[in-house]
Design a protein around this motif. Sequence first.
Motif, PDB file in Angstrom:
ATOM      1  N   ALA A 148      -9.351   4.181 -20.804  1.00 35.78           N
ATOM      2  CA  ALA A 148      -8.320   4.726 -19.929  1.00 35.78           C
ATOM      3  C   ALA A 148      -9.009   6.110 -19.327  1.00 35.78           C
ATOM      4  CB  ALA A 148      -7.611   4.937 -21.049  1.00 35.78           C
ATOM      5  N   VAL A 149      -8.611   6.033 -18.056  1.00 34.32           N
ATOM      6  CA  VAL A 149      -8.431   7.479 -17.359  1.00 34.32           C
ATOM      7  C   VAL A 149      -7.266   8.050 -16.485  1.00 34.32           C
ATOM      8  CG1 VAL A 149      -9.811   8.059 -15.087  1.00 34.32           C
ATOM      9  CG2 VAL A 149     -10.866   6.689 -16.289  1.00 34.32           C
ATOM     10  N   VAL A 150      -6.969   9.112 -17.098  1.00 35.69           N
ATOM     11  CA  VAL A 150      -5.899   9.911 -17.315  1.00 35.69           C
ATOM     12  C   VAL A 150      -6.392  11.228 -16.115  1.00 35.69           C
ATOM     13  CG1 VAL A 150      -3.930  10.553 -17.755  1.00 35.69           C
ATOM     14  CG2 VAL A 150      -5.282   8.832 -18.845  1.00 35.69           C
ATOM     15  N   VAL A 151      -5.473  11.123 -14.931  1.00 34.02           N
ATOM     16  CA  VAL A 151      -5.615  12.504 -14.037  1.00 34.02           C
ATOM     17  C   VAL A 151      -4.209  13.362 -14.500  1.00 34.02           C
ATOM     18  CG1 VAL A 151      -5.802  13.913 -12.292  1.00 34.02           C
ATOM     19  CG2 VAL A 151      -6.689  11.951 -12.529  1.00 34.02           C
ATOM     20  N   ASP A 152      -4.885  15.189 -15.562  1.00 34.45           N
ATOM     21  CA  ASP A 152      -3.957  15.661 -16.316  1.00 34.45           C
ATOM     22  C   ASP A 152      -3.563  17.204 -15.116  1.00 34.45           C
ATOM     23  OD1 ASP A 152      -2.219  17.342 -18.058  1.00 34.45           O
ATOM     24  OD2 ASP A 152      -2.936  16.615 -19.726  1.00 34.45           O
ATOM     25  N   TRP A 153      -2.257  17.334 -15.091  1.00 36.47           N
ATOM     26  CA  TRP A 153      -3.021  18.553 -14.207  1.00 36.47           C
ATOM     27  C   TRP A 153      -1.823  19.666 -15.166  1.00 36.47           C
ATOM     28  CZ3 TRP A 153      -0.116  13.569 -12.598  1.00 36.47           C
ATOM     29  CH2 TRP A 153       1.127  14.277 -12.345  1.00 36.47           C
ATOM     30  N   TYR A 154      -1.128  19.148 -15.418  1.00 37.01           N
ATOM     31  CA  TYR A 154      -0.856  20.397 -16.425  1.00 37.01           C
ATOM     32  C   TYR A 154      -1.057  19.967 -17.793  1.00 37.01           C
ATOM     33  CZ  TYR A 154       2.785  23.464 -18.737  1.00 37.01           C
ATOM     34  OH  TYR A 154       3.657  24.186 -19.267  1.00 37.01           O
ATOM     35  N   GLY A 155      -1.526  20.890 -18.532  1.00 40.00           N
ATOM     36  CA  GLY A 155      -2.238  20.724 -19.643  1.00 40.00           C
ATOM     37  C   GLY A 155      -3.664  20.351 -19.983  1.00 40.00           C
ATOM     38  N   ALA A 156      -4.121  20.134 -19.522  1.00 42.94           N
ATOM     39  CA  ALA A 156      -5.673  19.856 -19.155  1.00 42.94           C
ATOM     40  C   ALA A 156      -6.226  21.107 -19.598  1.00 42.94           C
ATOM     41  CB  ALA A 156      -6.740  19.829 -18.571  1.00 42.94           C
ATOM     42  N   SER A 157      -5.558  22.616 -19.690  1.00 43.58           N
ATOM     43  CA  SER A 157      -6.257  24.032 -20.023  1.00 43.58           C
ATOM     44  C   SER A 157      -6.578  24.007 -20.709  1.00 43.58           C
ATOM     45  CB  SER A 157      -5.369  25.152 -19.636  1.00 43.58           C
ATOM     46  OG  SER A 157      -5.327  25.375 -18.525  1.00 43.58           O
ATOM     47  N   ASN A 158      -5.872  23.870 -22.452  1.00 31.59           N
ATOM     48  CA  ASN A 158      -6.855  23.828 -23.369  1.00 31.59           C
ATOM     49  C   ASN A 158      -6.649  22.414 -24.165  1.00 31.59           C
ATOM     50  OD1 ASN A 158      -6.199  26.320 -24.086  1.00 31.59           O
ATOM     51  ND2 ASN A 158      -4.228  26.304 -23.908  1.00 31.59           N
ATOM     52  N   TYR A 159      -6.750  21.512 -23.573  1.00 30.21           N
ATOM     53  CA  TYR A 159      -7.095  20.469 -24.205  1.00 30.21           C
ATOM     54  C   TYR A 159      -8.686  20.426 -24.831  1.00 30.21           C
ATOM     55  CZ  TYR A 159      -7.027  15.009 -25.369  1.00 30.21           C
ATOM     56  OH  TYR A 159      -6.614  13.738 -25.797  1.00 30.21           O
TER      57      TYR A 159
ATOM     58  N   ASP B 112      -9.929  11.347 -32.984  1.00 29.76           N
ATOM     59  CA  ASP B 112     -10.989  11.778 -32.142  1.00 29.76           C
ATOM     60  C   ASP B 112     -10.193  13.673 -31.722  1.00 29.76           C
ATOM     61  OD1 ASP B 112     -12.018   9.694 -32.984  1.00 29.76           O
ATOM     62  OD2 ASP B 112     -11.342   8.227 -30.859  1.00 29.76           O
ATOM     63  N   VAL B 113      -9.437  14.197 -31.189  1.00 30.71           N
ATOM     64  CA  VAL B 113      -8.755  15.319 -31.149  1.00 30.71           C
ATOM     65  C   VAL B 113      -8.269  16.090 -31.530  1.00 30.71           C
ATOM     66  CG1 VAL B 113      -7.972  16.595 -29.258  1.00 30.71           C
ATOM     67  CG2 VAL B 113      -8.922  14.073 -28.691  1.00 30.71           C
ATOM     68  N   LYS B 114      -7.628  15.627 -32.878  1.00 24.32           N
ATOM     69  CA  LYS B 114      -6.878  16.276 -33.954  1.00 24.32           C
ATOM     70  C   LYS B 114      -7.792  17.698 -34.968  1.00 24.32           C
ATOM     71  CE  LYS B 114      -4.185  15.653 -38.142  1.00 24.32           C
ATOM     72  NZ  LYS B 114      -3.932  14.506 -39.242  1.00 24.32           N
ATOM     73  N   PRO B 115      -9.607  17.241 -35.164  1.00 24.92           N
ATOM     74  CA  PRO B 115      -9.883  18.120 -35.598  1.00 24.92           C
ATOM     75  C   PRO B 115     -10.564  18.942 -35.053  1.00 24.92           C
ATOM     76  CG  PRO B 115     -10.538  15.163 -36.415  1.00 24.92           C
ATOM     77  CD  PRO B 115      -9.229  15.294 -35.147  1.00 24.92           C
ATOM     78  N   ILE B 116     -10.302  18.715 -33.600  1.00 25.76           N
ATOM     79  CA  ILE B 116     -10.563  20.094 -32.921  1.00 25.76           C
ATOM     80  C   ILE B 116      -9.524  20.902 -32.698  1.00 25.76           C
ATOM     81  CG2 ILE B 116     -11.206  20.891 -30.544  1.00 25.76           C
ATOM     82  CD1 ILE B 116     -12.912  17.976 -30.461  1.00 25.76           C
ATOM     83  N   ALA B 117      -8.317  20.160 -31.870  1.00 26.66           N
ATOM     84  CA  ALA B 117      -7.384  20.995 -32.108  1.00 26.66           C
ATOM     85  C   ALA B 117      -6.241  21.867 -33.830  1.00 26.66           C
ATOM     86  CB  ALA B 117      -6.241  20.552 -31.565  1.00 26.66           C
TER      87      ALA B 117
END
Length: 123
Positions: free
Chosen positions: A109-120, A52-57
Amino acid sequence: MPETLTQRTEHQSFGAPVEVREFPHGRAEIVKLGDVEIGRLILEPGWRWSNDVKPIAGTDLCQAPHMQYHVSGTVHIVMADGTEFDAGPGDVTSLPEGHDAWVVGDEPAVVVDWYGASNYARK
């Protein structure tokens, strides 16, 4: 000098994110405090990073390092070195670059990401 969290008081809500990045089986909701971006990842059953995200990344594995708090649901994580584990409610994970992950079971799944979200999930 870039802003930091200690320079001023701020209040943001994931109820009104400044950006939403949608992808199959989920989305990343982004809020900003100063120059810091914090993401809430909402990953539906069936979500898998490599589908789901690999094609974007455009990379074989997720190259975003993460510091995350797992609010609900379960995510199975597999690192490039073969390390693998499940992360669920109440867990905190530090993930270096080079991993795949997917939702386990029928609960989002709900996950709060405080490092790494900038370019996710951003091209």
